[in-house]
Design a protein around this motif. Structure first.
Motif, short mmCIF file in Angstrom:
data_model
loop_
_atom_site.label_atom_id
_atom_site.label_comp_id
_atom_site.label_asym_id
_atom_site.label_seq_id
_atom_site.Cartn_x
_atom_site.Cartn_y
_atom_site.Cartn_z
N CYS A 75 -29.12 -11.20 -44.53
CA CYS A 75 -30.01 -11.83 -43.54
C CYS A 75 -31.47 -11.45 -43.66
CB CYS A 75 -29.52 -11.47 -42.16
SG CYS A 75 -30.60 -12.05 -40.90
N SER A 76 -32.32 -12.37 -43.31
CA SER A 76 -33.76 -12.16 -43.35
C SER A 76 -34.28 -11.77 -41.97
CB SER A 76 -34.43 -13.45 -43.82
OG SER A 76 -35.81 -13.30 -43.82
N VAL A 77 -34.75 -10.55 -41.87
CA VAL A 77 -35.29 -10.06 -40.61
C VAL A 77 -36.53 -9.24 -40.93
CG1 VAL A 77 -34.87 -8.54 -38.64
CG2 VAL A 77 -33.01 -9.91 -39.55
N GLY A 78 -37.56 -9.36 -40.13
CA GLY A 78 -38.74 -8.53 -40.31
C GLY A 78 -39.61 -9.01 -41.46
N ALA A 79 -40.31 -8.07 -42.08
CA ALA A 79 -41.26 -8.40 -43.14
C ALA A 79 -40.54 -9.01 -44.33
CB ALA A 79 -41.99 -7.13 -43.58
N VAL A 93 -25.55 -10.13 -58.32
CA VAL A 93 -25.33 -10.84 -57.07
C VAL A 93 -24.81 -9.86 -56.04
CG1 VAL A 93 -24.09 -12.71 -55.95
CG2 VAL A 93 -24.78 -12.93 -58.34
N LEU A 94 -25.53 -9.74 -54.95
CA LEU A 94 -25.09 -8.87 -53.87
C LEU A 94 -24.62 -9.73 -52.72
CD1 LEU A 94 -27.95 -6.23 -53.90
CD2 LEU A 94 -25.72 -6.12 -54.99
N CYS A 95 -23.35 -9.68 -52.44
CA CYS A 95 -22.78 -10.45 -51.34
C CYS A 95 -22.04 -9.47 -50.44
CB CYS A 95 -21.81 -11.51 -51.85
SG CYS A 95 -22.61 -12.77 -52.81
N LEU A 96 -22.49 -9.31 -49.26
CA LEU A 96 -21.80 -8.47 -48.29
C LEU A 96 -21.27 -9.38 -47.21
CD1 LEU A 96 -24.26 -5.49 -47.97
CD2 LEU A 96 -22.15 -5.62 -49.26
N TYR A 129 -27.97 -14.40 -49.01
CA TYR A 129 -27.84 -13.99 -47.62
C TYR A 129 -27.72 -15.18 -46.67
CZ TYR A 129 -32.70 -15.31 -46.82
OH TYR A 129 -33.86 -16.01 -46.71
N ALA A 130 -27.25 -14.88 -45.47
CA ALA A 130 -27.19 -15.84 -44.37
C ALA A 130 -27.77 -15.16 -43.14
CB ALA A 130 -25.76 -16.29 -44.12
N PRO A 131 -28.51 -15.88 -42.32
CA PRO A 131 -29.18 -15.28 -41.17
C PRO A 131 -28.24 -14.63 -40.15
CG PRO A 131 -30.14 -17.42 -41.64
CD PRO A 131 -28.92 -17.27 -42.52
N TRP A 132 -26.98 -14.96 -40.14
CA TRP A 132 -26.05 -14.45 -39.14
C TRP A 132 -25.29 -13.20 -39.59
CZ3 TRP A 132 -21.73 -14.51 -41.91
CH2 TRP A 132 -21.58 -15.50 -42.88
N CYS A 133 -25.45 -12.75 -40.78
CA CYS A 133 -24.63 -11.67 -41.34
C CYS A 133 -25.12 -10.28 -40.91
CB CYS A 133 -24.63 -11.78 -42.86
SG CYS A 133 -23.66 -10.49 -43.66
#
Length: 94
Positions: free
Chosen positions: A15-19, A7-10, A45-49
């Motif tokens: 966040c999901s960006v690009g491809a 589990v990678l939690c930063l 992930y969360a889109p705002w991170c």
């Protein structure tokens, strides 16, 4: 089958960006991956991170490479993917 979940939690998650190079897991997809893989690496992930935005390109590249090798038969028992914790909050809190 024993599954190792990495589990990678930063910050809070990533966040999901690009491809989109690594699969997004929903509840069903994560369950299937856990049952079929000996090693399962999941990026929550969360889109705002902001930290996650920095990690995502490397994560997607690695996930794409590993998943391609698994599909070709060069590796077995491994799966990489990600979970959007905004879309799937119940998976984040388990």
């Amino acid at each position: 089958m024993i599954a190792l979940v990495l589990v990678l939690c930063l910050s809070a998650v990533a966040c999901s960006v690009g491809a989109d190079l690594s699969p997004h897991f929903d509840k069903h997809g994560l369950k299937v991956a856990r049952e079929s893989a000996d090693v399962l690496a999941v990026m929550f992930y969360a889109p705002w991170c902001g930290h996650s935005k920095k990690l995502l390109p490397s994560w997607d590249e690695t996930a794409s490479d590993i998943n391609k090798k698994v599909a070709e038969g060069a590796l077995s028992g491994m799966a990489f993917g990600k979970v959007d914790c905004v879309e799937e909050p119940s998976l984040y809190w388990k």
